[in-house]
Motif scaffolding. Sequence first.
Motif, short mmCIF file in Angstrom:
data_model
loop_
_atom_site.label_atom_id
_atom_site.label_comp_id
_atom_site.label_asym_id
_atom_site.label_seq_id
_atom_site.Cartn_x
_atom_site.Cartn_y
_atom_site.Cartn_z
N SER A 1 -0.74 -5.21 -6.78
CA SER A 1 -0.03 -4.81 -5.69
C SER A 1 0.55 -5.28 -4.29
O SER A 1 1.19 -6.62 -4.13
CB SER A 1 0.87 -3.76 -4.98
OG SER A 1 1.81 -2.83 -6.81
N LEU B 1 0.87 -1.37 0.43
CA LEU B 1 -0.12 0.18 -0.28
C LEU B 1 0.66 1.08 -0.16
O LEU B 1 0.56 2.24 -0.95
CB LEU B 1 -1.19 -0.38 1.01
CG LEU B 1 -2.34 -1.33 1.09
CD1 LEU B 1 -2.76 -0.38 2.30
CD2 LEU B 1 -2.68 -0.57 -0.05
N MET C 1 -2.32 -0.57 -6.44
CA MET C 1 -2.42 -0.66 -5.70
C MET C 1 -3.08 -2.38 -5.00
O MET C 1 -2.33 -3.34 -4.67
CB MET C 1 -3.18 -0.35 -4.63
CG MET C 1 -2.68 1.48 -4.69
SD MET C 1 -4.25 2.47 -4.01
CE MET C 1 -3.75 1.90 -2.38
N TRP D 1 -5.73 2.64 -8.57
CA TRP D 1 -6.37 1.69 -7.54
C TRP D 1 -6.05 0.14 -8.28
O TRP D 1 -5.80 -0.43 -7.76
CB TRP D 1 -7.51 1.94 -7.98
CG TRP D 1 -8.22 1.52 -8.88
CD1 TRP D 1 -8.86 2.23 -10.58
CD2 TRP D 1 -9.20 0.35 -9.45
NE1 TRP D 1 -9.82 1.90 -10.70
CE2 TRP D 1 -9.69 0.66 -10.45
CE3 TRP D 1 -9.36 -0.82 -8.79
CZ2 TRP D 1 -10.30 -0.69 -11.09
CZ3 TRP D 1 -10.03 -2.16 -9.47
CH2 TRP D 1 -10.29 -1.86 -10.66
N VAL E 1 3.59 1.23 -3.42
CA VAL E 1 2.94 2.27 -4.55
C VAL E 1 3.40 3.42 -4.53
O VAL E 1 3.76 3.70 -5.82
CB VAL E 1 1.39 2.09 -4.78
CG1 VAL E 1 0.88 2.97 -6.07
CG2 VAL E 1 1.29 0.37 -5.02
N PRO F 1 5.15 -3.37 -6.19
CA PRO F 1 4.55 -2.32 -6.62
C PRO F 1 5.26 -2.27 -7.94
O PRO F 1 4.61 -1.45 -9.16
CB PRO F 1 4.68 -1.13 -5.88
CG PRO F 1 4.54 -1.83 -4.33
CD PRO F 1 4.60 -3.21 -4.66
#
Length: 287
Positions: free
Chosen positions: A233, A20, A230, A227, A23, A216
Amino acid sequence: MNPMIEIILIASIIATSSALVGVFLVLRRVSLLSDAISHAILLGIVLAFLITKDLASPLLIIGAALVGVITVTATELLIATKKLKEDASIGLVFPILFALAVILINLFASNVHLDQDAVLLGELAFAPFERLTLFGFNLPRSLWINGIILGIDLLFILLFYKELKITTFDPYLAASLGFSPVLLHYGLMSLVSITAVGAFDAVGSILVVALMIAPPATAYLLTNHLWKMMSLSIIIGLLAGVSGYGLAHWVDASIAGSMAMMTGVFFALAWLSLIMKEQQLSKKKIP
Protein backbone atom coordinates in the motif's frame (compact mmCIF):
# COMPACT_ATOMS: atom_id res chain seq x y z
CA MET A 1 15.26 22.51 -1.13
CA ASN A 2 13.78 22.51 -4.63
CA PRO A 3 9.97 23.21 -4.52
CA MET A 4 9.34 20.22 -6.81
CA ILE A 5 11.15 17.91 -4.37
CA GLU A 6 9.25 19.47 -1.46
CA ILE A 7 5.89 18.84 -3.18
CA ILE A 8 6.78 15.21 -3.94
CA LEU A 9 8.07 14.77 -0.38
CA ILE A 10 4.82 16.13 1.09
CA ALA A 11 2.75 13.87 -1.17
CA SER A 12 4.94 10.87 -0.26
CA ILE A 13 4.53 11.45 3.48
CA ILE A 14 0.76 11.87 3.12
CA ALA A 15 0.58 8.75 0.92
CA THR A 16 2.48 6.73 3.54
CA SER A 17 0.42 7.86 6.53
CA SER A 18 -2.85 7.46 4.58
CA ALA A 19 -1.91 3.94 3.46
CA LEU A 20 -1.03 2.86 7.02
CA VAL A 21 -4.48 3.70 8.43
CA GLY A 22 -6.29 2.92 5.16
CA VAL A 23 -5.24 -0.76 5.28
CA PHE A 24 -7.29 -1.26 8.44
CA LEU A 25 -10.27 0.64 6.99
CA VAL A 26 -10.31 -1.66 3.95
CA LEU A 27 -9.88 -4.84 6.01
CA ARG A 28 -12.62 -3.77 8.45
CA ARG A 29 -14.94 -3.01 5.49
CA VAL A 30 -15.47 0.60 6.63
CA SER A 31 -13.77 2.31 3.69
CA LEU A 32 -16.66 4.72 3.22
CA LEU A 33 -15.95 6.12 6.68
CA SER A 34 -12.78 7.73 5.29
CA ASP A 35 -14.94 9.67 2.83
CA ALA A 36 -17.32 10.66 5.61
CA ILE A 37 -14.55 11.73 7.98
CA SER A 38 -12.56 13.63 5.32
CA HIS A 39 -15.65 15.75 4.57
CA ALA A 40 -17.12 16.06 8.07
CA ILE A 41 -13.85 17.29 9.64
CA LEU A 42 -14.37 20.54 7.77
CA LEU A 43 -16.93 21.42 10.45
CA GLY A 44 -14.31 20.97 13.18
CA ILE A 45 -11.83 23.11 11.24
CA VAL A 46 -14.40 25.88 10.72
CA LEU A 47 -15.59 25.89 14.35
CA ALA A 48 -12.00 25.96 15.66
CA PHE A 49 -11.13 28.76 13.22
CA LEU A 50 -14.14 30.83 14.32
CA ILE A 51 -12.85 30.54 17.90
CA THR A 52 -9.14 31.13 17.27
CA LYS A 53 -9.26 33.27 14.07
CA ASP A 54 -6.00 31.53 13.10
CA LEU A 55 -5.73 28.96 10.30
CA ALA A 56 -2.35 27.85 11.68
CA SER A 57 -3.68 27.07 15.16
CA PRO A 58 -3.20 23.46 16.36
CA LEU A 59 -6.75 23.67 17.73
CA LEU A 60 -7.96 23.19 14.14
CA ILE A 61 -6.46 19.69 14.15
CA ILE A 62 -7.98 18.91 17.55
CA GLY A 63 -11.40 20.25 16.47
CA ALA A 64 -11.30 18.27 13.24
CA ALA A 65 -10.28 15.08 15.05
CA LEU A 66 -13.15 15.50 17.51
CA VAL A 67 -15.68 15.97 14.70
CA GLY A 68 -14.21 12.88 13.00
CA VAL A 69 -14.87 10.83 16.13
CA ILE A 70 -18.35 12.38 16.44
CA THR A 71 -19.03 11.32 12.84
CA VAL A 72 -18.05 7.72 13.59
CA THR A 73 -20.05 7.71 16.84
CA ALA A 74 -23.18 9.17 15.24
CA THR A 75 -22.93 6.69 12.36
CA GLU A 76 -22.59 3.71 14.68
CA LEU A 77 -25.47 4.91 16.87
CA LEU A 78 -27.70 4.98 13.78
CA ILE A 79 -26.52 1.50 12.77
CA ALA A 80 -27.21 0.23 16.31
CA THR A 81 -30.88 1.19 15.94
CA LYS A 82 -31.07 -1.51 13.19
CA LYS A 83 -33.33 0.84 11.22
CA LEU A 84 -30.58 1.86 8.81
CA LYS A 85 -27.71 0.00 7.12
CA GLU A 86 -24.12 1.22 7.39
CA ASP A 87 -24.03 2.93 3.99
CA ALA A 88 -27.30 4.77 4.65
CA SER A 89 -26.11 5.88 8.10
CA ILE A 90 -22.84 7.24 6.70
CA GLY A 91 -24.70 8.91 3.85
CA LEU A 92 -26.99 10.58 6.36
CA VAL A 93 -24.41 11.88 8.83
CA PHE A 94 -21.53 13.35 6.86
CA PRO A 95 -23.50 15.44 4.29
CA ILE A 96 -25.28 17.18 7.17
CA LEU A 97 -22.00 18.01 8.95
CA PHE A 98 -20.29 19.02 5.70
CA ALA A 99 -23.24 21.19 4.64
CA LEU A 100 -23.27 22.88 8.05
CA ALA A 101 -19.56 23.66 7.64
CA VAL A 102 -20.15 25.14 4.17
CA ILE A 103 -22.96 27.35 5.53
CA LEU A 104 -20.73 28.58 8.37
CA ILE A 105 -17.95 29.37 5.88
CA ASN A 106 -20.35 31.34 3.69
CA LEU A 107 -21.69 33.27 6.69
CA PHE A 108 -18.56 33.92 8.75
CA ALA A 109 -15.39 32.99 6.82
CA SER A 110 -16.04 33.72 3.16
CA ASN A 111 -12.76 35.66 2.85
CA VAL A 112 -10.64 32.82 4.27
CA HIS A 113 -8.84 30.05 2.33
CA LEU A 114 -11.55 27.52 3.18
CA ASP A 115 -13.65 27.66 0.02
CA GLN A 116 -15.17 24.50 -1.45
CA ASP A 117 -12.50 24.15 -4.18
CA ALA A 118 -9.70 24.28 -1.60
CA VAL A 119 -11.55 21.75 0.55
CA LEU A 120 -12.18 19.26 -2.27
CA LEU A 121 -9.02 19.58 -4.35
CA GLY A 122 -6.44 21.38 -2.20
CA GLU A 123 -3.43 22.85 -3.97
CA LEU A 124 -0.13 21.09 -3.48
CA ALA A 125 1.64 23.65 -5.67
CA PHE A 126 1.11 26.29 -2.95
CA ALA A 127 2.37 24.08 -0.10
CA PRO A 128 6.05 25.18 -0.36
CA PHE A 129 5.05 28.85 0.16
CA GLU A 130 3.79 28.33 3.74
CA ARG A 131 6.99 27.65 5.68
CA LEU A 132 7.85 26.91 9.28
CA THR A 133 11.24 26.87 10.98
CA LEU A 134 11.79 24.17 13.60
CA PHE A 135 15.12 22.94 15.00
CA GLY A 136 16.91 25.27 12.56
CA PHE A 137 15.26 23.76 9.47
CA ASN A 138 13.03 25.97 7.32
CA LEU A 139 10.59 23.60 5.58
CA PRO A 140 7.00 23.77 4.27
CA ARG A 141 4.45 23.78 7.10
CA SER A 142 2.61 20.83 5.54
CA LEU A 143 5.83 18.82 5.58
CA TRP A 144 6.28 19.38 9.32
CA ILE A 145 2.63 18.69 10.19
CA ASN A 146 2.25 15.55 8.08
CA GLY A 147 5.69 14.30 9.13
CA ILE A 148 4.64 14.51 12.80
CA ILE A 149 1.31 12.82 12.00
CA LEU A 150 3.15 10.02 10.14
CA GLY A 151 5.26 9.52 13.27
CA ILE A 152 2.10 9.28 15.42
CA ASP A 153 0.51 6.78 12.99
CA LEU A 154 3.66 4.63 12.94
CA LEU A 155 3.99 4.70 16.73
CA PHE A 156 0.33 3.71 17.26
CA ILE A 157 0.50 0.85 14.75
CA LEU A 158 3.83 -0.44 16.08
CA LEU A 159 2.58 -0.34 19.69
CA PHE A 160 -0.80 -1.93 18.96
CA TYR A 161 -0.04 -4.02 15.86
CA LYS A 162 -1.03 -7.33 17.46
CA GLU A 163 -4.20 -5.86 19.00
CA LEU A 164 -5.20 -4.15 15.73
CA LYS A 165 -4.61 -7.39 13.82
CA ILE A 166 -6.76 -9.50 16.16
CA THR A 167 -9.58 -6.96 16.50
CA THR A 168 -9.64 -6.51 12.72
CA PHE A 169 -9.92 -10.21 11.84
CA ASP A 170 -11.67 -11.60 14.93
CA PRO A 171 -13.14 -9.03 17.35
CA TYR A 172 -14.78 -11.77 19.47
CA LEU A 173 -11.42 -13.47 20.04
CA ALA A 174 -9.90 -10.07 20.86
CA ALA A 175 -12.59 -9.43 23.47
CA SER A 176 -12.05 -12.89 25.01
CA LEU A 177 -8.31 -12.16 25.24
CA GLY A 178 -9.00 -8.96 27.18
CA PHE A 179 -8.51 -6.46 24.34
CA SER A 180 -11.10 -3.75 23.83
CA PRO A 181 -12.23 -3.74 20.16
CA VAL A 182 -14.30 -0.59 20.76
CA LEU A 183 -11.40 1.35 22.29
CA LEU A 184 -9.05 0.31 19.47
CA HIS A 185 -11.71 1.14 16.89
CA TYR A 186 -12.09 4.68 18.18
CA GLY A 187 -8.33 5.01 18.51
CA LEU A 188 -7.98 4.03 14.86
CA MET A 189 -10.77 6.41 13.80
CA SER A 190 -9.06 9.23 15.71
CA LEU A 191 -5.90 8.48 13.73
CA VAL A 192 -7.91 8.53 10.49
CA SER A 193 -9.32 11.94 11.48
CA ILE A 194 -5.91 13.37 12.40
CA THR A 195 -4.32 11.99 9.21
CA ALA A 196 -7.14 13.41 7.10
CA VAL A 197 -7.02 16.87 8.64
CA GLY A 198 -3.22 17.02 8.35
CA ALA A 199 -3.41 16.24 4.64
CA PHE A 200 -6.58 18.25 4.10
CA ASP A 201 -5.01 21.68 3.62
CA ALA A 202 -2.36 20.48 1.18
CA VAL A 203 -4.15 17.94 -0.98
CA GLY A 204 -7.91 18.32 -0.36
CA SER A 205 -10.44 15.69 0.66
CA ILE A 206 -10.60 13.86 -2.70
CA LEU A 207 -6.91 12.90 -2.67
CA VAL A 208 -7.09 12.04 1.03
CA VAL A 209 -9.84 9.49 0.31
CA ALA A 210 -8.04 8.21 -2.80
CA LEU A 211 -4.76 7.67 -0.91
CA MET A 212 -6.48 6.03 2.07
CA ILE A 213 -8.51 3.54 0.07
CA ALA A 214 -7.13 2.91 -3.44
CA PRO A 215 -3.57 1.76 -2.51
CA PRO A 216 -4.77 -0.62 0.27
CA ALA A 217 -7.57 -1.93 -1.99
CA THR A 218 -4.99 -2.50 -4.76
CA ALA A 219 -2.62 -4.26 -2.36
CA TYR A 220 -5.53 -6.42 -1.14
CA LEU A 221 -5.84 -7.80 -4.67
CA LEU A 222 -2.18 -8.85 -4.60
CA THR A 223 -1.69 -10.34 -1.13
CA ASN A 224 -3.55 -11.58 1.94
CA HIS A 225 -0.70 -11.03 4.42
CA LEU A 226 -1.15 -7.94 6.59
CA TRP A 227 2.43 -6.67 6.68
CA LYS A 228 2.84 -7.30 2.91
CA MET A 229 -0.43 -5.45 2.31
CA MET A 230 0.82 -2.49 4.36
CA SER A 231 4.16 -2.44 2.52
CA LEU A 232 2.52 -2.71 -0.91
CA SER A 233 0.00 0.00 0.00
CA ILE A 234 2.80 2.39 0.89
CA ILE A 235 4.74 1.58 -2.32
CA ILE A 236 1.62 2.02 -4.50
CA GLY A 237 0.78 5.30 -2.75
CA LEU A 238 4.32 6.57 -3.33
CA LEU A 239 4.25 5.52 -7.00
CA ALA A 240 0.87 7.23 -7.45
CA GLY A 241 2.24 10.41 -5.88
CA VAL A 242 5.36 10.58 -8.04
CA SER A 243 3.67 9.51 -11.29
CA GLY A 244 0.70 11.80 -10.56
CA TYR A 245 3.03 14.76 -10.16
CA GLY A 246 4.72 13.88 -13.45
CA LEU A 247 1.35 13.60 -15.19
CA ALA A 248 0.16 16.95 -13.78
CA HIS A 249 3.38 18.62 -14.94
CA TRP A 250 3.07 17.01 -18.40
CA VAL A 251 -0.56 17.95 -19.11
CA ASP A 252 -0.61 21.11 -16.92
CA ALA A 253 -3.45 19.86 -14.70
CA SER A 254 -4.30 19.69 -11.00
CA ILE A 255 -1.57 17.89 -9.04
CA ALA A 256 -3.99 16.39 -6.48
CA GLY A 257 -6.41 15.34 -9.23
CA SER A 258 -3.63 13.67 -11.24
CA MET A 259 -2.35 11.79 -8.19
CA ALA A 260 -5.87 10.60 -7.36
CA MET A 261 -6.30 9.40 -10.94
CA MET A 262 -3.03 7.46 -10.81
CA THR A 263 -4.27 5.55 -7.74
CA GLY A 264 -7.15 4.39 -9.95
CA VAL A 265 -4.74 3.43 -12.75
CA PHE A 266 -2.68 1.25 -10.40
CA PHE A 267 -5.87 -0.39 -9.09
CA ALA A 268 -6.99 -1.12 -12.68
CA LEU A 269 -3.58 -2.64 -13.53
CA ALA A 270 -3.69 -4.87 -10.45
CA TRP A 271 -7.26 -5.91 -11.28
CA LEU A 272 -6.31 -6.82 -14.86
CA SER A 273 -3.25 -8.69 -13.61
CA LEU A 274 -5.43 -10.71 -11.23
CA ILE A 275 -7.95 -11.57 -13.97
CA MET A 276 -5.17 -12.70 -16.36
CA LYS A 277 -3.62 -14.82 -13.61
CA GLU A 278 -6.97 -16.50 -12.86
CA GLN A 279 -7.55 -17.19 -16.56
CA GLN A 280 -4.10 -18.81 -16.87
CA LEU A 281 -4.81 -20.99 -13.83
CA SER A 282 -8.21 -22.05 -15.20
CA LYS A 283 -6.60 -23.04 -18.55
CA LYS A 284 -4.04 -25.20 -16.74
CA LYS A 285 -6.84 -27.06 -14.96
CA ILE A 286 -8.52 -28.00 -18.27
CA PRO A 287 -7.18 -31.43 -19.35
